[in-house]
Design a protein around this motif. Structure first.
Motif, PDB file in Angstrom:
ATOM      1  N   PHE A 124       0.845  -1.187   0.000  1.00 38.08           N
ATOM      2  CA  PHE A 124       0.000   0.000   0.000  1.00 38.08           C
ATOM      3  C   PHE A 124       0.884   1.242   0.000  1.00 38.08           C
ATOM      4  O   PHE A 124       1.888   1.318   0.715  1.00 38.08           O
ATOM      5  N   ILE A 125       0.501   2.205  -0.818  1.00 39.04           N
ATOM      6  CA  ILE A 125       1.236   3.459  -0.941  1.00 39.04           C
ATOM      7  C   ILE A 125       0.420   4.578  -0.289  1.00 39.04           C
ATOM      8  O   ILE A 125      -0.795   4.674  -0.500  1.00 39.04           O
ATOM      9  N   ALA A 126       1.094   5.391   0.524  1.00 42.20           N
ATOM     10  CA  ALA A 126       0.408   6.517   1.150  1.00 42.20           C
ATOM     11  C   ALA A 126       0.073   7.571   0.106  1.00 42.20           C
ATOM     12  O   ALA A 126       0.764   7.705  -0.911  1.00 42.20           O
ATOM     13  N   ASN A 127      -0.979   8.338   0.363  1.00 45.20           N
ATOM     14  CA  ASN A 127      -1.390   9.311  -0.651  1.00 45.20           C
ATOM     15  C   ASN A 127      -0.423  10.477  -0.775  1.00 45.20           C
ATOM     16  O   ASN A 127      -0.529  11.281  -1.701  1.00 45.20           O
ATOM     17  N   ASN A 139      -1.721   2.991  -5.490  1.00 47.02           N
ATOM     18  CA  ASN A 139      -0.726   4.066  -5.394  1.00 47.02           C
ATOM     19  C   ASN A 139      -1.210   5.262  -4.585  1.00 47.02           C
ATOM     20  O   ASN A 139      -0.876   6.405  -4.866  1.00 47.02           O
ATOM     21  N   GLY A 140      -2.009   5.015  -3.555  1.00 50.49           N
ATOM     22  CA  GLY A 140      -2.440   6.079  -2.656  1.00 50.49           C
ATOM     23  C   GLY A 140      -3.756   6.717  -3.025  1.00 50.49           C
ATOM     24  O   GLY A 140      -4.324   7.481  -2.243  1.00 50.49           O
ATOM     25  N   PHE A 184      -7.777   7.142  -3.729  1.00 51.66           N
ATOM     26  CA  PHE A 184      -9.009   6.595  -3.168  1.00 51.66           C
ATOM     27  C   PHE A 184     -10.123   6.690  -4.210  1.00 51.66           C
ATOM     28  O   PHE A 184     -10.602   5.690  -4.708  1.00 51.66           O
ATOM     29  N   HIS A 185     -10.525   7.907  -4.557  1.00 51.28           N
ATOM     30  CA  HIS A 185     -11.636   8.093  -5.491  1.00 51.28           C
ATOM     31  C   HIS A 185     -11.167   8.301  -6.924  1.00 51.28           C
ATOM     32  O   HIS A 185     -11.975   8.603  -7.789  1.00 51.28           O
ATOM     33  N   GLY A 186      -9.870   8.146  -7.200  1.00 52.21           N
ATOM     34  CA  GLY A 186      -9.363   8.303  -8.560  1.00 52.21           C
ATOM     35  C   GLY A 186      -9.659   7.073  -9.384  1.00 52.21           C
ATOM     36  O   GLY A 186      -8.841   6.152  -9.496  1.00 52.21           O
ATOM     37  N   LEU A 187     -10.837   7.034  -9.979  1.00 55.23           N
ATOM     38  CA  LEU A 187     -11.358   5.846 -10.645  1.00 55.23           C
ATOM     39  C   LEU A 187     -10.380   5.238 -11.642  1.00 55.23           C
ATOM     40  O   LEU A 187     -10.217   4.018 -11.710  1.00 55.23           O
ATOM     41  N   ASP A 188      -9.714   6.064 -12.409  1.00 57.24           N
ATOM     42  CA  ASP A 188      -8.844   5.558 -13.467  1.00 57.24           C
ATOM     43  C   ASP A 188      -7.589   4.898 -12.928  1.00 57.24           C
ATOM     44  O   ASP A 188      -6.880   4.204 -13.673  1.00 57.24           O
ATOM     45  N   ALA A 189      -7.280   5.130 -11.658  1.00 59.51           N
ATOM     46  CA  ALA A 189      -6.069   4.549 -11.075  1.00 59.51           C
ATOM     47  C   ALA A 189      -6.325   3.202 -10.427  1.00 59.51           C
ATOM     48  O   ALA A 189      -5.394   2.553  -9.960  1.00 59.51           O
ATOM     49  N   TYR A 190      -7.584   2.764 -10.408  1.00 59.43           N
ATOM     50  CA  TYR A 190      -7.899   1.531  -9.691  1.00 59.43           C
ATOM     51  C   TYR A 190      -7.195   0.334 -10.328  1.00 59.43           C
ATOM     52  O   TYR A 190      -6.965   0.285 -11.541  1.00 59.43           O
ATOM     53  N   ARG A 191      -6.919  -0.642  -9.488  1.00 61.74           N
ATOM     54  CA  ARG A 191      -6.195  -1.842  -9.919  1.00 61.74           C
ATOM     55  C   ARG A 191      -7.142  -2.813 -10.636  1.00 61.74           C
ATOM     56  O   ARG A 191      -8.253  -3.063 -10.153  1.00 61.74           O
ATOM     57  N   PRO A 192      -6.731  -3.365 -11.776  1.00 58.36           N
ATOM     58  CA  PRO A 192      -7.550  -4.416 -12.398  1.00 58.36           C
ATOM     59  C   PRO A 192      -7.603  -5.654 -11.507  1.00 58.36           C
ATOM     60  O   PRO A 192      -6.574  -6.132 -11.029  1.00 58.36           O
ATOM     61  N   LEU A 193      -8.802  -6.166 -11.281  1.00 56.78           N
ATOM     62  CA  LEU A 193      -8.998  -7.391 -10.497  1.00 56.78           C
ATOM     63  C   LEU A 193      -9.514  -8.464 -11.444  1.00 56.78           C
ATOM     64  O   LEU A 193     -10.603  -8.348 -12.006  1.00 56.78           O
ATOM     65  N   VAL A 194      -8.701  -9.511 -11.642  1.00 51.01           N
ATOM     66  CA  VAL A 194      -9.014 -10.587 -12.583  1.00 51.01           C
ATOM     67  C   VAL A 194      -9.659 -11.732 -11.811  1.00 51.01           C
ATOM     68  O   VAL A 194      -9.114 -12.198 -10.804  1.00 51.01           O
ATOM     69  N   LYS A 203      -0.740   4.892 -14.805  1.00 48.08           N
ATOM     70  CA  LYS A 203       0.257   5.932 -15.060  1.00 48.08           C
ATOM     71  C   LYS A 203       0.724   6.006 -16.503  1.00 48.08           C
ATOM     72  O   LYS A 203       1.350   6.972 -16.904  1.00 48.08           O
ATOM     73  N   ARG A 204       0.436   4.959 -17.304  1.00 46.14           N
ATOM     74  CA  ARG A 204       1.003   4.893 -18.652  1.00 46.14           C
ATOM     75  C   ARG A 204      -0.075   4.660 -19.695  1.00 46.14           C
ATOM     76  O   ARG A 204      -1.147   4.117 -19.401  1.00 46.14           O
ATOM     77  N   PHE A 205       0.238   5.036 -20.926  1.00 41.39           N
ATOM     78  CA  PHE A 205      -0.631   4.737 -22.049  1.00 41.39           C
ATOM     79  C   PHE A 205       0.246   4.387 -23.249  1.00 41.39           C
ATOM     80  O   PHE A 205       1.475   4.520 -23.213  1.00 41.39           O
TER      81      PHE A 205
END
Length: 948
Positions: free
Chosen positions: A619-622, A772-773, A775-785, A842-844
């Protein structure tokens, strides 16, 4: 009755007292010798060595040397070391009965008023019995080769009780196979360790001729063969007899150690049989010979050879019938003139399973090679799918009545060095082998005192045995006595090896073994690894703390601090370094395992499914750094539910702030909380938020943003919390009905787990998450397979690899020499993985040309696939699928799902649907032209029937 079963039903297991008395006889008393070893001057080297070893170690323990004489000495208790055939054996009626029970290299210990006798059918068995006396009554132990691995107590008096004990090995074959070391290595320390622990020595006749004196006194056996085809059939014959050699791509080519000869040619069998007989006739006459292929899986393509492959084997790429037919031909020729020859065959590579078109000669013994088995799970663990075929393989061969042994592959364990605590798993395996009626096992390992060339002269090789010593030592004990009590053996081993540090090191080893066994994933032939082991909650801190406790307990003790330091070094080199590498390279995807058994939401996390679930941490702090203390998450699922297990580490849980007791109160966020953010396919920018404080109060909402919450939403979550001494726990079940869908294997959701740490004291609060810290940043959420394999990998281009040379040569240009991991390229193009301003993470990806990836569709899937991605820029984008027949892998067509012209400066959603109505393989193919960028590529199953 099967031959192997018959052999082991006849054998007595381990040390079985036939007769015993309460009377004791002193070998040494009060530091003075009270016994004498009686050994004839003309005694064989093994007997002489047994006498010297007994005298040496009795002296080392007691401080006085027991004499060796050629006749009994008046006033001294006589010790006789002899084979059963010698006249010196006092064959009382009870001893004669015991001799009839003696098997293989087992031994008898007979102690009475007439003296102590160690008797065996074989000289090496006498040596084994001698060491048994030293271990059982003098307290000696040899944990690994070399002086550092020796335990020698100090006892002024050494006594043996009156007895007549028969000790037969549980396995006839208990082999250590040296790897990596030069064949001319004079490995006396390792040979000593072997015989001191009941493991016979085998060397080739070539090696025997160089080290005869050293191995003769240790009761050596000879073994030749292995990957022997190229040795038995010289490549020099290729010009005169090309027909002897394999046909590949229309041409007969020499073996070069990696191609198989033409095994259907009878002259090849003649030549190889003649070569084997020459080896058997060399001194020392006899020995065993293993008939194995050159180390490669491609066999001769000529019509005569391929005609031997039954259709079912040919379909599976198996050549068991061809191999066994050839070995039978060789064996028949050898047995004709050497009827007692000890010949062996392999079950190996693409001929592991018994043949379907022929029966292997019953006189041949078989070494079953379990390469690509999993060493994290025991072979009889039916939950391990990787080991299922080996259970089938071993039981099938045993049922055919051969003498069967197993060849292990611990020489390819992960780690530098391979600090792999597989001892409990392997002792279970040995009991499984014995239950099947197998005759033994072979453990390959590098001898610590070997000579190593430049390729092998490295840390991994030089420390291999030291890193695995508990497993190898316990395998030796269990190989001799299958009824060895594992826990008692570990206690005996650890208390002597670590001395006063054992209480701490016992906890250390138990934790190390448990982490190794219960970390999800397989350990298979170098694949899989130790990188995720330290994902266990607080595991590295706990292990290092126990080592520090051990150091403190061992202060001032000889040897032990150095032994503890070795464990510390191996933990760092093997586990910590592997974990650091894992953190640096791990994919963003987290995997949820399917729930298989009952799961009680009780905050205990002791259900079986949790033990095998993947751990996600780091877990990364904000505000940027890695959070301290850390949080550890596991996720499970079934069709209708998502399950979470969260362990939030806390040095003083009494300080946790947990005041809110009312559901859906925003005051909950003044407390310590764990939060779950769920984005299922089709939620159109909304996400479910569930927050829990340590007292179990729940807040849930359906959000469109951080400031837009629908509190009327009820997720229906079942939650239980628990507060322990060093952590607080959240166990939760979230039904999918509130989200209007079910969960299907292979689909991917976007999920975040966050933690807000607020305490009653003045400690500053900390917010951290697995995204990566954010909370509500939808696009940063981790993919769950959901399940082991996502339908598409690395769809947000977060993971990169070095650009493939083949594609650079084909004309592709890669910025910074990096390519997106798991994607493939064709024709020519440009590719960049760009950091910053991504649609997800973080990347595209920015590029021109075709990129594609196999969609991992289950063979039985029928329905629609939903393809989603985000694109921006000016240019064109084709979204297509390349379609292939699953059986033939032939291309059957291309379907263009989207043909777009874009002029979009902002990320724009692109969606398409692909029907799967039959058994096809699909590759997602994306073609970019102009100035185009893409991100967040996702493929998920859609609800409902497939479109026709």
């Amino acid at each position: 009755m099967a031959r192997a079963t018959r052999l082991w039903l006849l054998a007595l297991i381990a040390a079985v007292p036939v007769a015993a008395s309460a009377k004791e006889y002193a070998l040494v008393s009060a530091g003075k010798p009270t016994s004498c070893i009686v050994m004839a001057d003309e005694a064989a080297p093994t007997m002489r060595h047994a006498a010297e070893e007994l005298a040496t170690f009795l002296g080392k323990v007691s401080g006085t040397r027991v004499p060796i004489a050629n006749t009994a000495t008046k006033g001294l208790f006589p010790i006789y070391l002899c084979t059963a055939q010698e006249d010196r054996v006092v064959k009382s009626p009870v001893l004669q009965k015991a001799l009839r029970q003696l098997r293989d290299d087992g031994f008898i210990i007979a102690v009475s008023d007439t003296g102590l006798q160690v008797v065996s059918k074989e000289p090496v068995g006498v040596l084994f019995g001698t060491y048994d006396v030293l271990k059982r009554y003098a307290g000696m132990r040899w944990f690994y080769p070399g002086p550092d691995g020796e335990y020698c107590p100090h006892k002024a008096t050494i006594k043996v009780p009156g007895q007549l004990t028969v000790s037969n090995p549980s396995f006839r074959y208990r082999d250590i196979s040296f790897v990596c070391a030069n064949v001319n290595s004079l490995t006396t320390d390792t040979w000593d360790w072997m015989v001191r622990n009941g493991m016979p020595i085998h060397v080739s006749k070539h090696v025997y001729s160089q080290v005869k004196a050293e191995v003769d006194k240790r009761g050596v056996h000879t073994e030749d063969g292995g990957h022997c085809f190229a040795y038995l059939l010289s490549d020099k014959l290729i010009d005169e007899h090309p027909e002897y050699f394999g046909l590949f791509d229309g041409k007969r080519i020499p073996q070069q150690g990696r191609y198989q000869p033409c095994t259907s040619n009878p002259h090849v069998a003649d030549i190889m049989a003649e070569g084997i007989m020459k080896v058997l006739d060399n001194a020392p006459e006899g020995g065993r010979y293993l008939i194995g292929n050159n180390d490669a899986t491609d066999w001769c393509h000529c019509d005569e050879c391929t005609r031997l492959d039954p259709p079912d084997e040919k379909k599976k790429g198996i050549i068991s019938t061809r191999y066994c037919t050839f070995v039978n031909e060789i064996a028949a020729r050898v047995y004709a003139s050497h009827p007692d020859a000890n010949l062996w065959a392999w079950a190996y590579q693409n001929y592991q399973m018994p043949p379907t078109g022929v029966t292997l000669d019953k006189r041949l013994s078989l070494e079953a090679c379990v390469h690509h088995r999993c060493y994290r799970h025991s072979l009889d663990d039916e939950k391990c799918l990787a080991n299922a075929r080996f259970r089938d393989m071993l039981s099938s061969w045993c049922k055919l009545g051969h003498v069967v042994t197993a060849r292990e592959y611990n020489e390819v364990f992960p780690g530098d060095p391979p600090y792999v605590p597989y001892e409990r798993v392997y002792c279970r395996d040995l009991r499984y082998y014995h239950k099947l009626g197998m005759a033994g096992f072979r453990l390959p390992i590098a001898p610590p005192d070997g000579k190593f060339g430049p390729v092998w002269n490295n840390r991994q090789t030089l420390h291999s045995w030291y890193a695995q010593w508990p497993s190898v030592y316990l395998a030796a004990l269990t190989g001799w006595d299958i009824n060895t009590d594992y826990d008692k053996a570990v206690e005996d081993m650890g208390s002597r090896y670590y001395g006063p540090a054992w209480p701490a090191m016992k906890q250390y080893r138990e934790l190390l073994v448990r982490i190794y066994e219960e970390t999800p994933g397989d350990i298979i032939y170098g694949a899989g690894g130790l990188g995720t082991c330290l994902e266990w909650p607080n595991s590295q801190v706990r292990l290092e703390s126990l080592l520090a406790q051990a150091d403190k307990a061992a202060a001032g003790a000889p040897l032990i601090p150095r032994r503890i330091q070795r464990d510390r070094d191996y933990l760092t080199w093997s586990w910590v370094e592997a974990h650091d590498k894992y953190l640096a390279t791990r994919p963003r995807e987290t995997h949820a395992a399917r729930r298989n058994g009952p799961l009680a939401i009780d905050g205990k996390l002791d259900d079986a499914d949790w033990k095998q679930a993947e751990i996600t941490t780091n877990f990364i702090a904000n505000d940027g750094p890695v959070a301290n203390p850390q949080t550890y998450v596991k996720v499970l699922y079934d069709e209708s539910n998502l399950y979470f297990a969260v362990e939030a580490m806390e040095p003083d849980p009494a300080q946790l702030k947990a005041q809110c007791a009312q559901r859906d109160e925003v005051t909950l966020f003044r407390d310590s909380t764990v939060e779950f953010f769920l984005v299922a396919p089709g939620m159109n920018g909304r996400y479910c938020q569930i927050a829990v404080n340590p007292r179990g109060t729940v807040y849930d909402a359906l959000n469109a943003s951080a400031t837009s919450a629908d509190l009327a939403f009820d997720a229906g979550a079942e939650v239980k919390t628990a507060i322990l001494a060093d952590r607080w726990i959240v166990e939760a079940r979230v039904p999918t009905t509130a989200l209007g869908r079910t969960i299907r294997d292979g689909e991917t959701w976007k999920v975040n787990v966050g933690r807000s740490r607020k305490l009653n004291d003045d400690t500053p609060s900390q917010a951290s998450s697995w995204s990566n810290g954010s909370f509500h940043g939808l696009d940063a959420y981790r993919p769950l397979v959901f399940g082991g394999t996502p339908l598409i990998n690395n769809g947000d281009f977060e993971d990169t690899v070095k650009a493939p040379e083949s594609m650079k040569q084909a004309g592709w240009q890669f910025a910074d020499d990096l390519a997106p991991a798991r994607w493939s390229f064709t024709e020519k193009g440009t590719a960049s993985v760009v950091t910053g301003d991504a649609a997800s993470g973080k990347r595209f990806y920015r590029g021109r040309g075709w990129i594609f990836q196999l969609i991992a569709i289950p063979a039985d899937f029928r329905g629609n696939l939903r393809l989603q991605l985000k694109a921006r820029g000016t240019g064109s984008l084709w979204v297509s699928t390349f379609q292939y027949d699953r059986k033939t892998n032939k291309h059957t067509g291309t379907v263009v799902l989207k043909d777009l012209k874009l002029d979009a400066p902002q990320w724009t959603a692109v969606e398409a649907s692909q029907a799967c109505t039959d058994d096809r393989i699909l590759r997602l193919a994306l073609h970019l032209d102009g100035q185009m960028e893409i991100d967040d590529v996702c493929v998920t199953p859609e609800e409902g029937p497939a479109a026709q």
